[in-house]
Write a protein that holds these residues in place. Structure first.
Motif, mmCIF file in Angstrom:
data_model
loop_
_atom_site.group_PDB
_atom_site.id
_atom_site.type_symbol
_atom_site.label_atom_id
_atom_site.label_comp_id
_atom_site.label_asym_id
_atom_site.label_seq_id
_atom_site.Cartn_x
_atom_site.Cartn_y
_atom_site.Cartn_z
ATOM 1 N N GLY A 1 27.016 10.876 68.598
ATOM 2 C CA GLY A 1 26.971 12.059 69.263
ATOM 3 C C GLY A 1 25.481 12.299 69.616
ATOM 4 O O GLY A 1 25.089 13.532 69.872
ATOM 5 N N ARG B 1 24.326 23.547 62.446
ATOM 6 C CA ARG B 1 22.906 23.160 62.862
ATOM 7 C C ARG B 1 22.475 24.131 63.958
ATOM 8 O O ARG B 1 23.528 24.480 64.668
ATOM 9 N N PRO C 1 21.425 16.240 70.238
ATOM 10 C CA PRO C 1 22.975 16.319 69.813
ATOM 11 C C PRO C 1 23.937 16.596 71.027
ATOM 12 O O PRO C 1 23.600 17.500 71.878
ATOM 13 N N ALA D 1 25.608 20.376 65.901
ATOM 14 C CA ALA D 1 26.704 20.332 65.307
ATOM 15 C C ALA D 1 27.061 21.488 64.365
ATOM 16 O O ALA D 1 26.127 22.393 64.103
ATOM 17 N N ASP E 1 27.818 17.197 72.776
ATOM 18 C CA ASP E 1 29.158 17.301 72.450
ATOM 19 C C ASP E 1 29.963 16.349 72.877
ATOM 20 O O ASP E 1 30.339 16.286 74.057
ATOM 21 N N TYR F 1 25.367 26.500 66.712
ATOM 22 C CA TYR F 1 26.804 26.197 66.763
ATOM 23 C C TYR F 1 27.550 27.379 66.548
ATOM 24 O O TYR F 1 27.109 28.131 65.628
#
Length: 532
Positions: A244, A285, A143, A282, A145, A499
């Motif tokens: 992403g 997560r 993941p 995210a 940003d 997150y």
């Protein structure tokens, strides 16, 4: 169609070449991946690992090695480009692609009988099993940003000079965008920092030297990060999809030790360490970086059978334990009470696994050769069984012409390999075996493995379930270690990021990240206000 039109269970064997591509397609279609895989790429790679091949290790190179005709490399590249371009395809293009796929199948039909006598079952199936895990990890991705990546990409070209000005304020070694060696020499003199030189007497300015010196003298770390970022970082090449996720081909079995070799430009763990701050789970997560504790040291202790080395590993702080065993510090010594001694014995302990000599160790410690010689003597006296085993590995490689891991990954040594590389091969290659097995077990257990990173695994889960996923992953990694090392226990550490936090190495990259983020944000404000 929710399933493939053929059996993929345990009673079927799928033969392919670099099969992670096929299994990525299966996963994309929502199909179950075949249970049993024989990947002829892995077997060809293992068969001739360490030997230079004129036609390479791809399918065409393999066909050439076994004396079979094949299409031209240019023709294969043309078909690959067409497939990657994507549809819609004309009727002619579709026909060409089908013919191309059929030619790969026909190639395997020729290769399999030729290679079968040289294939080591069931270890080959174990390597094929990892190719399934590779597909799962490449599908999952890391993941990223996206918002911050877009910010960096918008302003990277424009902020380079400001970044230099910002970092160089503490050094004074740049003239515009040019690094000036004489200014750097003056900085080193002012700050009394010794620096390695080349044979011609000039300052050694390669990244390995900067990396080593930054560990000894943390003050130069921002300069190293800056030079690395300016020369190596290509933000536009980082492979990040619209969802992403950073997805890059992991290039399994590509190194001589059998480790993965993903692209340094496309893979998020390839560029400078500060860029790993782009890794961010995210909302809702979490990710966890789970790594074996001193994996290579534990492998050396287990495979050599050195009781003292095993005792040092089991202590939880093998470097301080080594210092205690050698009589350099009292039995009551701690990391806080004897930090310098622990640091020196740590460097020595790690350096011996790479076969480093007294001069190299002296340079790494910034100490005299006599000091390094004494450290190495103490290591030999404290761990004599390890030293005899390590030397026997080198002798075996020289006499027999190869070395193997516990699962049969082979390095052929007829090319005159460096004895230091051979001494380190068992740790690196068995570490790779362990990682492959752990990745296979974790993905099969349903854990979302984002990627492997040398001796670690990055996993992801809902925040409410991340602790459970970490516990399961650590249990799997311990089990993989026991299988490879015949019952020896390797411990692991885990770092959880939830997150809205982002990933960052504990002791590297934060300062550079802060610089880049601040400059990019300021540039964005100027753009909005139309300020030049």
């Amino acid at each position: 169609m929710t399933r493939p039109p053929f059996d993929v269970g345990e009673r079927s064997l799928f033969v392919a070449y670099f099969s992670s591509a096929e299994w990525n397609c299966f996963l994309s279609l929502g199909w179950p991946v075949p249970v049993r895989v024989l990947d002829l790429y892995c077997e060809f790679r293992n068969l001739l690992n360490g030997i230079t091949l004129p036609a390479g290790r791809g399918l065409l190179g393999c066909l050439s090695y076994f004396g079979f005709d094949s299409m031209l490399a240019s023709e294969k590249m043309e078909m690959r480009d067409l497939a990657i371009r994507g549809g819609p395809f004309t009727a002619g293009e579709m026909s060409s692609l089908l013919d191309y796929c059929q030619s790969d199948v026909d190639a395997l039909d020729k290769l399999l009988p030729a290679m079968l006598p040289r294939i080591d079952f069931p270890r080959a199936i174990l390597r094929g099993r990892y190719m399934r895990a590779v597909a799962s990890m490449e599908t999952a991705g890391v993941p990223i940003d996206l918002e911050t990546l877009a910010l960096f990409r918008r302003h990277w070209g424009g902020i380079k000079l400001r970044l230099i000005e910002s970092v160089d304020a503490s050094f004074g070694v740049f003239d515009g965008r040019t690094f000036k060696q004489d200014r750097f020499a003056a900085y080193l003199i002012r700050n009394r920092i010794p620096w390695p030189t080349t044979e011609s007497g000039r300052l050694a300015l390669d990244d390995d030297t900067f990396k080593q010196q930054a560990r000894l003298y943390p003050a130069v770390s921002p300069l190293r990060e800056l030079r690395h970022a300016l020369s190596e970082m290509k933000l536009e090449k980082l492979a990040v999809g619209s969802d992403g996720r950073n997805r890059a081909m992991l290039s399994p079995f590509s190194s001589r030790s059998g480790r993965n070799q993903p692209s340094n430009n496309k893979f998020i763990f390839g560029p400078s360490v500060w860029m790993r701050g782009l890794i961010k789970p995210a909302a809702g997560r979490s990710i966890a970086y789970v790594d074996w504790s001193q994996q290579e040291l534990g492998i050396a202790a287990a495979l050599s059978g050195d009781v003292a080395l095993s005792q040092a590993y089991a202590s939880g702080d093998p470097y301080l334990e080594f210092a205690k065993m050698a009589g350099a510090v009292p039995p009551s010594a701690t990391k806080k009470s004897h930090p310098d001694e622990r640091s020196a014995y740590k460097v020595c302990m790690l350096a011996t696994q790479y076969g480093m000599g007294e001069r190299g160790l002296a340079a790494k410690l910034d100490k005299s050769v006599a000091f390094a010689r004494n450290l190495l003597r103490r290591h030999r006296e404290t761990f004599p069984v390890f030293w005899r085993w390590s030397q026997s590995q080198v002798h075996t490689a020289m006499l027999v012409g190869e070395l193997q891991t516990v699962f049969g990954w082979t390095i052929h040594t007829i090319g005159g390999d460096n004895p230091r590389s051979l001494a380190n091969f068992p740790m690196q290659a068995n570490g790779a075996e362990m990682l492959r097995l752990a990745c296979s077990m974790a993905t099969e257990a349903g854990i979302t493995v984002c990627c492997p990173v040398h001796d670690a695994i990055l996993i992801e889960a809902d925040t409410g379930q991340i602790d459970e996923a970490v516990n399961e992953t650590q249990a799997i990694m311990q089990e993989a270690g026991r299988i490879v090392l015949d019952g020896f226990d390797l411990e692991s550490d885990a770092k959880v990021i939830s997150y809205p936090d982002r990933y960052m190495d504990d002791d590297r990259g934060q300062e550079m990240w802060d610089h880049v983020f601040r400059l990019a944000s300021e540039a964005d404000v100027c753009t909005e206000r139309n300020v030049p």
